[in-house]
Every structure is written in C-alpha cells, then in structure tokens.
Design a protein around this motif. Structure first.
Motif, PDB file in Angstrom:
ATOM      1  N   ILE A  87       0.454  -3.900  -1.031  1.00  0.00           N
ATOM      2  CA  ILE A  87      -0.737  -4.559  -1.561  1.00  0.00           C
ATOM      3  C   ILE A  87      -0.922  -4.084  -2.993  1.00  0.00           C
ATOM      4  CG2 ILE A  87      -3.227  -4.828  -1.296  1.00  0.00           C
ATOM      5  CD1 ILE A  87      -2.813  -4.405   1.705  1.00  0.00           C
ATOM      6  N   GLY A  88      -0.914  -5.024  -3.914  1.00  0.00           N
ATOM      7  CA  GLY A  88      -0.880  -4.694  -5.331  1.00  0.00           C
ATOM      8  C   GLY A  88      -1.933  -3.704  -5.778  1.00  0.00           C
ATOM      9  N   HIS A  89      -3.202  -3.954  -5.452  1.00  0.00           N
ATOM     10  CA  HIS A  89      -4.266  -3.088  -5.966  1.00  0.00           C
ATOM     11  C   HIS A  89      -4.348  -1.747  -5.237  1.00  0.00           C
ATOM     12  CE1 HIS A  89      -6.348  -5.025  -2.556  1.00  0.00           C
ATOM     13  NE2 HIS A  89      -7.096  -3.925  -2.533  1.00  0.00           N
ATOM     14  N   LYS A  90      -3.650  -1.616  -4.106  1.00  0.00           N
ATOM     15  CA  LYS A  90      -3.621  -0.325  -3.402  1.00  0.00           C
ATOM     16  C   LYS A  90      -2.493   0.574  -3.930  1.00  0.00           C
ATOM     17  CE  LYS A  90      -5.906  -1.467   0.921  1.00  0.00           C
ATOM     18  NZ  LYS A  90      -5.816  -1.407   2.407  1.00  0.00           N
ATOM     19  N   THR A 143      -4.159  -9.680 -10.749  1.00  0.00           N
ATOM     20  CA  THR A 143      -4.514 -11.024 -10.276  1.00  0.00           C
ATOM     21  C   THR A 143      -3.558 -11.420  -9.148  1.00  0.00           C
ATOM     22  OG1 THR A 143      -3.022 -12.214 -11.756  1.00  0.00           O
ATOM     23  CG2 THR A 143      -5.169 -11.578 -12.650  1.00  0.00           C
ATOM     24  N   PRO A 144      -3.891 -12.448  -8.403  1.00  0.00           N
ATOM     25  CA  PRO A 144      -2.987 -12.894  -7.325  1.00  0.00           C
ATOM     26  C   PRO A 144      -1.825 -13.758  -7.820  1.00  0.00           C
ATOM     27  CG  PRO A 144      -4.993 -14.202  -7.277  1.00  0.00           C
ATOM     28  CD  PRO A 144      -5.185 -13.154  -8.348  1.00  0.00           C
ATOM     29  N   GLN A 197       2.436  -8.227  -1.794  1.00  0.00           N
ATOM     30  CA  GLN A 197       1.917  -9.176  -0.781  1.00  0.00           C
ATOM     31  C   GLN A 197       0.616  -9.802  -1.206  1.00  0.00           C
ATOM     32  OE1 GLN A 197       1.856  -6.642   2.726  1.00  0.00           O
ATOM     33  NE2 GLN A 197       3.864  -7.414   3.368  1.00  0.00           N
ATOM     34  N   SER A 198      -0.281  -9.046  -1.798  1.00  0.00           N
ATOM     35  CA  SER A 198      -1.563  -9.609  -2.228  1.00  0.00           C
ATOM     36  C   SER A 198      -2.203  -8.673  -3.234  1.00  0.00           C
ATOM     37  CB  SER A 198      -2.502  -9.779  -1.016  1.00  0.00           C
ATOM     38  OG  SER A 198      -2.758  -8.531  -0.406  1.00  0.00           O
TER      39      SER A 198
END
Length: 198
Positions: A87-90, A143-144, A197-198
C-alpha cells in the motif's frame, strides 16, 4: 713305484683344482643371476624405477598456490519478496544482508516504470553485523494514479564519486532527486520488484 705314485697324485690334484675352479665359476654365475633377478623384481614393484624418475625428482617442491583473492561484495534483499503488493502510503520496510563492502556504502533507488531512478536514501544505509534495513515511507506517488504499477527497489554500492553526485543533486519540483541512469560510481548489487496496490 714312487714316481708312478707322484704322477698319479699330481694328476688327481689337477683334476681336483679344475673341479674346484668350475664350481667357483658356477657359484659366481648363480650369484650374479640371483642379483639380476632381484633387481628386476624390485624394478617391477617400484613405479618410479619403471618411469625412470629419480629420488631427486620425487622430492622436488611443488609450487605454492596463489593466495586466495578477496571475496566480492555481496548484497541481498530479504524483504520485501519479489512481486509483493504494498500500500503506497503505508510504505515498505526493506531488509537484507551486506558483506565485504570494503568501506563502500549502500544507497537505495526506486526504479519506476517511467524508466527513471528516484533516490530514496538521503544518506548511506548503515550496515550492522552484515545486515541492513531501510523504511521507504511512500511507494510511488501519493495519488492513486500509479496504483497497480510495478516499482523496482534497487540497492547500489557507491564510491566517493557517486556519493558526491547524490549529495549535491538538486531536487525537482516535487522534491525528488531523479536520474535517467545510475550515476557513475553507483553499482547495482541487488533489486526486487514490488507492486503498488493502492
């Protein structure tokens, strides 16, 4: 009568001496043959004798082998695993091993699918007991837009030339230090591809 006895005695003595001489010759011949046979048997049992080598040749010192060359640098990535989704922001925690760096340092890049290298490490990654770790707080953009895209995390070994280039590079408008190719003196030693993934 005495003359005849003397004559017979002399003849007998001559025969006796002749017989002794023949026996001595025969004994000498047998002894010589025994010596030759013994030498032949010994020669057939001794491989060195058959090859004509001498004790001098067998005691020659073999040349010493060259000293072992130093082991090459070894760097591995043990986490994340290839193809792992993140997960990108994690962010993602990187871990691995490093040996025989010989004073060189580790820097990590993110090779995006736009074929550019984004520097992730403002400083070199510490190596302790042949192990290293680094946390990348953001995979890809915030961003997504790049969800589902693959990113390759690249661990490089740097020399002073590479470190100088990285330390003096100017960030772009987004604050990223980006290269179209690894700078001179930065050598890729390990990489792993992950998927945002997101």
């Amino acid at each position: 009568m005495n003359a005849d006895n003397d004559s017979g005695s002399q003849t007998s003595d001559k025969k006796s001496h002749s017989t002794q001489a023949v026996v001595a010759v025969v004994v000498a011949v047998i002894a010589a043959l025994a010596t030759i046979v013994a030498a032949v048997i010994t020669s057939s049992k001794d491989p060195a004798a058959n090859t004509g080598s001498s004790t001098v040749a067998s005691t020659q010192r073999t040349p010493s082998s060259p000293p072992p060359s130093p082991s090459p640098e070894s760097v591995t990535i043990t986490h994340p695993t290839p193809g792992q989704g993140v997960i990108g922001h994690k962010g993602v925690q990187l871990k691995g091993t490093a040996q025989n760096l010989d004073g060189k340092r580790l820097r990590i890049f993110d090779f995006a699918d736009n074929h550019k290298y984004y520097l992730l490490t403002a400083e070199s990654v510490p190596v302790t007991n042949d192990a290293w770790s680094f946390f990348d707080p953001q995979v890809g953009s915030s961003t997504p837009d790049d969800n589902g895209h693959a990113f390759t995390l690249v661990v490089t070994l740097t020399d002073p030339s590479c470190d100088g280039t990285l330390d003096t590079a100017t960030p772009n408008a987004e604050g990223d230090i980006v290269f179209t190719a690894l700078p001179t003196g930065c050598r890729e030693l390990a990489s792993v591809k992950i998927v945002k993934q997101s």
